[in-house]
Design a protein around this motif. Structure first.
Motif, PDB file in Angstrom:
ATOM      1  N   LEU A   1      -8.869   6.355  -6.487  1.00  0.00           N
ATOM      2  CA  LEU A   1      -9.688   5.920  -5.358  1.00  0.00           C
ATOM      3  C   LEU A   1     -11.107   5.561  -5.783  1.00  0.00           C
ATOM      4  O   LEU A   1     -11.746   4.701  -5.168  1.00  0.00           O
ATOM      5  CB  LEU A   1      -9.724   7.009  -4.283  1.00  0.00           C
TER       6      LEU A   1
ATOM      7  N   ILE B   1      -0.044   5.441  -7.612  1.00  0.00           N
ATOM      8  CA  ILE B   1      -1.329   4.989  -8.117  1.00  0.00           C
ATOM      9  C   ILE B   1      -1.149   3.837  -9.113  1.00  0.00           C
ATOM     10  O   ILE B   1      -2.133   3.248  -9.569  1.00  0.00           O
ATOM     11  CB  ILE B   1      -2.117   6.144  -8.771  1.00  0.00           C
TER      12      ILE B   1
ATOM     13  N   LYS C   1      -4.509   1.728  -2.823  1.00  0.00           N
ATOM     14  CA  LYS C   1      -5.866   2.210  -2.568  1.00  0.00           C
ATOM     15  C   LYS C   1      -6.354   1.726  -1.212  1.00  0.00           C
ATOM     16  O   LYS C   1      -6.894   2.511  -0.419  1.00  0.00           O
ATOM     17  CB  LYS C   1      -6.804   1.730  -3.673  1.00  0.00           C
TER      18      LYS C   1
ATOM     19  N   SER D   1     -11.793   4.545  -8.913  1.00  0.00           N
ATOM     20  CA  SER D   1     -11.680   3.587 -10.031  1.00  0.00           C
ATOM     21  C   SER D   1     -12.449   4.068 -11.251  1.00  0.00           C
ATOM     22  O   SER D   1     -12.818   3.283 -12.118  1.00  0.00           O
ATOM     23  CB  SER D   1     -12.177   2.193  -9.619  1.00  0.00           C
TER      24      SER D   1
END
Length: 268
Positions: free
Chosen positions: A130, A77, A83, A132
């Motif tokens: 994912l 991440i 993403k 944000s």
């Protein structure tokens, strides 16, 4: 030797997850340092819809993504591009279903995806990544997420976040050591000296150059001698000026779980 640590509330959660009948797919989050060991087949064996495995913490492993099939996405991440890789993979999984629904007049269908995995593998961190947005509670310890939550990541995909569920029974003690070394099980469950001893033996075989450089070793040492060396190097001493091996063990565990690039799937 087997280890059984499956509390009643986790059994209920497992039953609930396996009975989310309207889920369209499942994302299993695993740790890239031990992909097979951190996979919980109890969660996935009766799920007959698409399953995407996402192996996080690729920055803490030397495993190459090419070593696994297209059914496993390996990434971190910390990498913003990861993403789009995940979304693209979901688009591939649902491409036929989207086309079928489009032909029936549904332009932007919604798909419900259950996110499962062992404790502390990064499920909530992945969902935050994912979306944000930091909508979920995240901490670097097992057992933070307690209930299922529904989170939208875009117009097509909604995710169910679920509590981490431990494997019902671990038949190999080595697997327990690996799970402790990636932070999936609490360090109090297994004797920490045994965990660190196993890790040192493993590292001495597959990653000796790494620990040699990391700790300025000049030669391979037996485990007890290595602990004494660490005590001397970092001045871990008791009140009687003796090597404080327990402190050395705690230090090594924290250092290896947070800072070492390793693939624990190699077998001794």
């Amino acid at each position: 030797m087997s280890i059984n640590w499956f509390p009643g509330h986790m059994a209920k959660t497992l039953h609930d997850i396996q009975n989310i009948s309207h889920a369209d797919a499942l994302i299993e989050v695993v740790d890239a340092r031990a992909i097979r060991t951190s996979s919980n087949t109890e969660l996935t064996k009766n799920f007959n819809k698409p399953i995407l495995t996402i192996a996080l913490k690729s920055d803490l492993t030397d495993l190459k993504p090419a070593e696994f099939t297209n059914n496993v996405l390996i990434g971190s991440i910390k990498n913003k591009k990861f993403k789009s890789e995940i979304i693209n993979k979901l688009d591939q999984i649902f491409i036929d279903k989207k086309q079928s629904l489009k032909e029936k007049g549904l332009i932007n269908p919604e798909f419900y995806i259950v996110v499962v995995g062992l404790p502390n593998v990064g499920k909530s961190s992945l969902i935050n990544f994912l979306t944000s947005k930091n909508k979920l509670v995240v901490a670097n310890r097992p057992g933070v997420t307690r209930t299922k939550r529904l989170i939208r990541i875009n117009q097509n995909y909604l995710l169910y976040d679920t509590p981490g569920i431990l494997i019902q029974k671990i038949n190999r003690l080595e697997d327990g050591y690996k799970l402790a070394l990636i932070g999936t099980i609490k360090k109090e469950i297994l004797p920490l000296n045994e965990v660190v001893n196993w890790a040192y033996d493993f590292l001495s075989i597959y990653y000796f150059d790494t620990i040699q450089k990391k700790y300025s070793l000049t030669t391979k040492l037996q485990f007890n001698a290595f602990l004494v060396f660490i005590c001397q190097k970092y001045k871990f001493l008791t009140n009687n000026s003796q090597p404080d091996k327990n402190r050395a063990i705690e230090y090594l565990y924290k250092d290896w779980i947070n800072n070492l690039k390793v693939n624990y799937e190699k077998e001794i």
